[in-house]
Structures are given as structure tokens and as C-alpha cells.
Write an enzyme that holds these catalytic residues in place. Structure first.
Site, mmCIF file in Angstrom:
data_model
loop_
_atom_site.group_PDB
_atom_site.id
_atom_site.type_symbol
_atom_site.label_atom_id
_atom_site.label_comp_id
_atom_site.label_asym_id
_atom_site.label_seq_id
_atom_site.Cartn_x
_atom_site.Cartn_y
_atom_site.Cartn_z
ATOM 1 C CG ASP A 11 -2.057 0.983 1.116
ATOM 2 O OD1 ASP A 11 -2.085 1.745 0.120
ATOM 3 O OD2 ASP A 11 -2.921 1.001 2.005
ATOM 4 C CG ASP A 105 -2.968 3.637 -3.512
ATOM 5 O OD1 ASP A 105 -3.970 3.025 -3.906
ATOM 6 O OD2 ASP A 105 -2.967 4.338 -2.477
ATOM 7 C CD GLU A 106 -5.232 -1.482 -0.943
ATOM 8 O OE1 GLU A 106 -5.486 -2.165 0.064
ATOM 9 O OE2 GLU A 106 -5.966 -0.543 -1.343
#
Length: 540
Positions: A11, A105-106
Site C-alpha cells: 500500500d 496504489d495497492e
């Protein structure tokens, strides 16, 4: 559950805000808030400096301004975020063929599938190496969680924030989870959390002790059984590399409620055009057209119509959206409109006609020209049906609740595939519609200008009907280039002037200069790379 912590969850830390700080040296160490800047805008991401003031994702922008009046408020630059995300996801795919993106983003990574790690020591080494590679390639930090299941890996990455790594050894799950809030578990949103709190259950350990039967009685069989298993640290879900896009949609929140029916029709047509553009970009077509209308009193209507076959024809989508709008009462005003397409396919109805005609032509000579367009099915719209395009209003468990509008699907791809990566989507960061939110604040240094318009990536917009250059608008944070001074970014604009700071990633804070908004030497620009040599900026 695995016997070794070989599922990795990455993350990125305050992703949008961190990208802005990396590209704008003068904002490093300062409160940065990214999101829709209009009076109905929503925070997409806040830097850790801004979070100290109580600002967080999905918060109404007006509330964020009150909590952090001296923060730098910037519009999202989604193309740059996607470019940086592609670099990060490429590093993850270097570890394993099984990478499951959740958002820009993860992502989850199965380290065993890549042969990278089969025990705790190798998994930790892979995680540390990944963090270093991300820092070298992008200049950004990410938090890594390692565990024997997806749920625990995600919990670990959250506990490791910011810029850390946490490995949960198999066998220690219950001890680690017991004191944590029930909101830590996936699927426990505000509504479920409040329901459990009324029953005296606030910690995961209390959830485990309550027992499966009690949770089923309180929450229903599916939810109750699932939560009890998670409270015990049990999660057998595999990492899935490919997740099909279920729908594509766009929506805009308006600074001022729309009352004029002609304007409302125009906005629906504009949204249909944007939706089809994104549909084509994703290589899909769709059968079901969905219209979303949020009225002045926050009541939200969704209407859908299913066509005879999948289409990516903008005229067909426009006409269907217009038909869906006709019976909707907009007398009191409209604050949000959305258009979506679901029932996706990799072909269109026209393709099928072409295939059939080609087959006939092989045996019976030339086929007649002109395939028939996909039209509406005889059954017509289905006003009472579910919302297949993922355009449900906020308020469901796990979704931001309250009076303000939620983030508005600026990336378009909605459903299982994530935010433009194959969906978030949106799970790791709010999506913000920048199309009509325009009151731009310059942040800590520059003036403010109300009523500006800009595109999704901050490119200056124009006022319809004005001549070239006269109606230019510059969104706070957008990239520009000056013929003399080089690359910079808009710090603020108003009263016919635009303030630009000329700096680049890797440099020190740059100098500020102010120009007329129609200065012919100032133009929109692509962002500079966060790491490496980009075009040199001019002298400040």
C-alpha cells in the site's frame, strides 16, 4: 491459510499527495490535500502532514479547509498517478505472475507463485527489496505487509504505515488481532461497526468470543460466518491476477444545482460522450446503459436500459441516456449526474453482423452493406432494477456515509478491475470528478479564483463561446511550461493572473512568477518524471 507468510500486500503511502510532494519540492514537509476543489469537492488523499490536522480521505473539502486552512489544495493529476502506478505494478510483476491490483496504489502479490519466497526470512527479504526498488524507481515510499492470508497481509501493511514492513508469523494471528478495533476487518463499515458497538463488541477478540451463532443472529448468515472466520484470522482467498472490468462510468458533481432542463440534457450528453470514450479505451462494449441522478435533497435515482446487443456507439448511448432522463423529475435541482455502461463484452453488435455477413459472403457471394446498429430491447428500461454499473449512492456498509457527495468516478473504470489497472476499483483511494468542480484555491502562497474549470488532469479549460486565450483557466497544481522559464506548476490564479512556481523533481524550491492568464508564452505541459532527467527547466 498458509504455513508461511508468503502473501504480500503493498500500500503506497498517501499516494496522490506523495506524488505531488515528490514533483513539487516546495511542498515537501507541508500539508498537501488532493481532491475536488469546488464547494462540493471531496478529499481524495491527504499527506501525513495534513492528517495531523484531522484531514482524511473522503472528507468534504470544505471541512478540510476549515481544519487545515494553510494547506496546499491541488486538483488530481490522474495521468501522472497512473504512470507512477504502472512503474510500481511492474516491480510487483517482477516478483510473481500472481499480482492482484486493488487500486492504483495497492495490490496483493503471491510470492510463492513467483518462486521468490517459501519461508519467513525469504519473504521479509523480498519485502525489503521491493520497498527499496520502489524508492529508487519513483522516489516514493510504500508500506508492506506479509502474512499467510490476504486479510492478514492487508492488516499488516496498515499497521506498518508509513514506510514500514510488518510480517505476521503464522500462529500469532489471533493474538495480534484481538486488541484491534472491529473496523480493522474487511467488510466492517460504519453501519456494521455501529451495530456491533450497540451489542458491546468493539474489539476483534470480542468478535471471536461472541461465537458464530451470535454473529449470524445479529448480521445474517453470510456476513456473520465471514466475520467470525476473519476474527479468528482465517482467510483462504487466493491471489487472483486477472479481475474482469464489470462496468465503466463517469459522473460529475456540480458546484451549483442545475435547474435548467436544457443544461441538464447537455450534461448527460457530455457524460455519455466521456463514458463511451473510456469504454473504447478499455476495449469493451456494453449492453446496459445506466443513468444516475442525485437531486438537490440528496435523493439518488438510478435508471437503466438494456439494448439488444453490446455497443460502443456514442449516438446509441446518448439516445439511451436521454430516454432514461425524460421521466426523471429535476424540478428542485440536480447536484450530480452520472452515465455508465455495464454488461461489458469484447465485441459489439455490429461485429456480429459483420461476422455473419462475411460468412454468408464466402458461400453466397457479396453481402449487403450496412450493419444495423444496436437498439433498445423491446422490454425497454428497467427503472426498478439494480444498478449494474456500480453507480449506487453512498450509504452502504463500508462506504462513506453522511450528507456530502462521495468521490465521483473520475477514472471511469468501476467494479472489480480497479482504478484503471485492470479498478478500484477505488478501494485504495477515492476517485474524484474534476470535470465541473472548479473553485480553485492556490494553497499556501497564491491567490484563489472561484469558478475555474479544468480537466481531469488539471489542464486549463475554456469558457464556451470565448475566443482563443481569453477563457483560459488554470487549475491549482497543474503542469505548465513557459517559453522562457521552463517547466513549472500552477500555484493559483485569479483576477486575470496566474501564479506559477518554476521547479522540478530533485531540485530545491523554485521561484514564483505571475503572468496574465492569456500569456501566449505559457502553455499546459506534461508532468516531469519523478526520478531521472526530464526536460530542463528554465532559469528561475
Amino acid at each position: 491459510m498458509r504455513a508461511a507468510p508468503t502473501i504480500l500486500h503493498l500500500d503506497m503511502d498517501a499516494f496522490y499527495a506523495s506524488v505531488e510532494q515528490a514533483s513539487k519540492p516546495s511542498l515537501r514537509g507541508k500539508a498537501v490535500i488532493v481532491g475536488g476543489l469546488g464547494p462540493r469537492g471531496v478529499v481524495a488523499t491527504a499527506s501525513y502532514e495534513a492528517r495531523r490536522f484531522g484531514v482524511h480521505s473522503a472528507m468534504p473539502m470544505a471541512q478540510a479547509r476549515r481544519l487545515c486552512p494553510n494547506g496546499a489544495y491541488l486538483i488530481p493529476r490522474f495521468r501522472l498517478y497512473q504512470a507512477v502506478s504502472e512503474i510500481v505494478m511492474g516491480l510487483l510483476r517482477g516478483l510473481s505472475p500472481l499480482v492482484e491490483p486493488l487500486s492504483l496504489d495497492e495490490a496483493f502479490v503471491d510470492l510463492e507463485a513467483g518462486g521468490v519466497a517459501f519461508d519467513s526470512a525469504a519473504a521479509r527479504a523480498a519485502g525489503e527489496r521491493l520497498r527499496a526498488d520502489i524508492r529508487a524507481a519513483t522516489g516514493l515510499s510504500g508500506s508492506v505487509g506479509l502474512a499467510g492470508s490476504k486479510m492478514l497481509a492487508k492488516v499488516a501493511s496498515e499497521e506498518a504505515k508509513p514506510a514500514g514492513l510488518l510480517l505476521i508469523e503464522p500462529g500469532t494471528e489471533r493474538e495480534l488481532l484481538a486488541p484491534m478495533s472491529v473496523r480493522t476487518l474487511p467488510g466492517v463499515g460504519p453501519v456494521t461497526g455501529q451495530h456491533l458497538r450497540r451489542a458491546g463488541i468493539t474489539a476483534v477478540g470480542e468478535l471471536a468470543e461472541a461465537g458464530e451463532d451470535e454473529l449470524v443472529r445479529m448480521l445474517g448468515r453470510s456476513h456473520g460466518v465471514g466475520l467470525h472466520r476473519m476474527a479468528l484470522g482465517l482467510d483462504d482467498r487466493p491471489v487472483v491476477a486477472e479481475r474482469d472490468t464489470k462496468s465503466v462510468s463517469v459522473e460529475d458533481t456540480f458546484d451549483v444545482d442545475l435547474h435548467d432542463r436544457v443544461r441538464i440534457r447537455y450534461e448527460v450528453q457530455r457524460l455519455a460522450d466521456r463514458c463511451v470514450g473510456r469504454l473504447r479505451d478499455s476495449g469493451h462494449s456494453g449492453r446496459t446503459i445506466v443513468l444516475k441522478v442525485r437531486r438537490y435533497d440528496f435523493s439518488t435515482l438510478t435508471r437503466s436500459e438494456t439494448l439488444r446487443g453490446p455497443t460502443d456507439d456514442v449516438a446509441v448511448v446518448r439516445e439511451a441516456a436521454a430516454r432514461l432522463l425524460e421521466p426523471v423529475d429535476t424540478t428542485g435541482g440536480v447536484r450530480l449526474l452520472g452515465v455508465g455502461v455495464s454488461g461489458l463484452a469484447d465485441y459489439t453488435q455490429e461485429d456480429l453482423f459483420a461476422f455473419a455477413l462475411a460468412a454468408e459472403g464466402e458461400g453466397a457471394g457479396p453481402a449487403p452493406a450496412g450493419p444495423a446498429p444496436a437498439g433498445p430491447a423491446p422490454a425497454g428500461p428497467d427503472p426498478a432494477g439494480p444498478d449494474p454499473a456500480g453507480l449506487e449512492p453512498a450509504g452502504a456498509d463500508g462506504v462513506v456515509e453522511g450528507g456530502s457527495d462521495g468521490p465521483a468516478g473520475a477514472l471511469g473504470a468501476v467494479g472489480a478491475s480497479g482504478a484503471g489497472l485492470g479498478p478500484v476499483g477505488g478501494a485504495g483511494g477515492a476517485q474524484v470528478s474534476a470535470g465541473t468542480e472548479g473553485a480553485v484555491e492556490a494553497g499556501p502562497h497564491g491567490p484563489a479564483a472561484a469558478g475555474e474549470t479544468h480537466g481531469a488532469d488539471g489542464a486549463p479549460g475554456s469558457v464556451p463561446g470565448e475566443g482563443a486565450g481569453v477563457g483560459r483557466r488554470w487549475g491549482a497544481g497543474s503542469d505548465v511550461r513557459h517559453a522562457v522559464y521552463g517547466a513549472g506548476w500552477v500555484q493559483g490564479s485569479g483576477v486575470g493572473r496566474v501564479t506559477v512556481r518554476f521547479e522540478r523533481p530533485g531540485s530545491g524550491p523554485g521561484r514564483v512568477r505571475t503572468f496574465r492568464v492569456d500569456d501566449p508564452e505559457l502553455a499546459p505541459s506534461d508532468p516531469l518524471p519523478l526520478v531521472g532527467d526530464g526536460p530542463a527547466a528554465g532559469a528561475g
